[in-house]
Write an enzyme that holds these catalytic residues in place. Sequence first.
Site, PDB file in Angstrom:
ATOM      1  N   THR A 175       0.845  -1.192   0.000  1.00  0.00           N
ATOM      2  CA  THR A 175       0.000   0.000   0.000  1.00  0.00           C
ATOM      3  C   THR A 175       0.880   1.241   0.000  1.00  0.00           C
ATOM      4  O   THR A 175       1.862   1.325   0.737  1.00  0.00           O
ATOM      5  CB  THR A 175      -0.928   0.030   1.231  1.00  0.00           C
ATOM      6  OG1 THR A 175      -1.819  -1.088   1.164  1.00  0.00           O
ATOM      7  CG2 THR A 175      -1.751   1.315   1.262  1.00  0.00           C
ATOM      8  N   PHE A 177       1.204   5.147   0.848  1.00  0.00           N
ATOM      9  CA  PHE A 177       0.661   6.177   1.730  1.00  0.00           C
ATOM     10  C   PHE A 177       1.260   7.534   1.370  1.00  0.00           C
ATOM     11  O   PHE A 177       2.410   7.625   0.931  1.00  0.00           O
ATOM     12  CB  PHE A 177       1.008   5.874   3.195  1.00  0.00           C
ATOM     13  CG  PHE A 177       0.283   4.695   3.774  1.00  0.00           C
ATOM     14  CD1 PHE A 177      -0.883   4.869   4.503  1.00  0.00           C
ATOM     15  CD2 PHE A 177       0.771   3.412   3.601  1.00  0.00           C
ATOM     16  CE1 PHE A 177      -1.556   3.785   5.046  1.00  0.00           C
ATOM     17  CE2 PHE A 177       0.107   2.317   4.139  1.00  0.00           C
ATOM     18  CZ  PHE A 177      -1.064   2.509   4.860  1.00  0.00           C
TER      19      PHE A 177
END
Length: 280
Positions: A175, A177
Amino acid sequence: MVRKAGKIAFQGELGAYSHQACQAVYPKAEAVACKTFESAIATVKRGDADVAMLPVENSTYGRVADIHYLLPESGLHIIGEHFERVHINLMGVPGAKLEDVKSAKSHTVLLGQCRKFLKEHKLTPITGADTAGAAKDIAALGDKSQGALAGDLAGEIYGLEVLAHHIEDNQNNTTRFLIMSPEPVETPQSDEELITTFVFRVRNIPAALYKAMGGFATNGVNMVKLESYMIGGSFTATQFYADIVGHPDDAPVRRALDELGYFTTHLEILGVYAADRSRG
């Protein structure tokens, strides 16, 4: 390097993957759990946290819903990025064994990333509000037949035992960020790789987007992301989100942005920051 922070806001329960990302970038900062992305942003704007850690995309799941709309509306500035490897564990209450577990609870996205494991072990998927919240719920129930899918930090916080490590179907699950601050950080031109993030809206003329993108191609500027989303509830009102490699003061980038300006009604730079070295 991103600015120092004493407190960092994130969306989710303590132990969420966003919390893990906070610890990776700001290991000494106090993590402030927030119910929604909006509340994480508001926490920073109120001064109750120095920065926010917001997920924008996952290598398996894709774009995080609504986040690209929230970023330009937030009034915050992007000062850094972080790529967090998402390892998923099946966890149970103390004393439980893998063969005891009949169901696994987690966020629907995480359940979808472990389909092979769940099918192989005949585990019934149970949808929860989020990953760390599922771990918290399972710990409170104390039932050996119910497990949770979450990261290592959630297990540590809620006292669960890992029954199966790294069960995600995609072994490169990551992921991205963005680190958001109420004030921009002055990022000078540098030999290291820099990312400039901006949003824009094209003029209502034929081939406007094609012409707007031409300046990046002719000036050799690498555009690593371009996404569109509707604004104002209209199918005809579209805003574009883009990441390019380079600094706005680099001559090729400056020329490309100048050319982009001819074909846009709105152009806003959200941040200029060093690329995470783990960027693909």
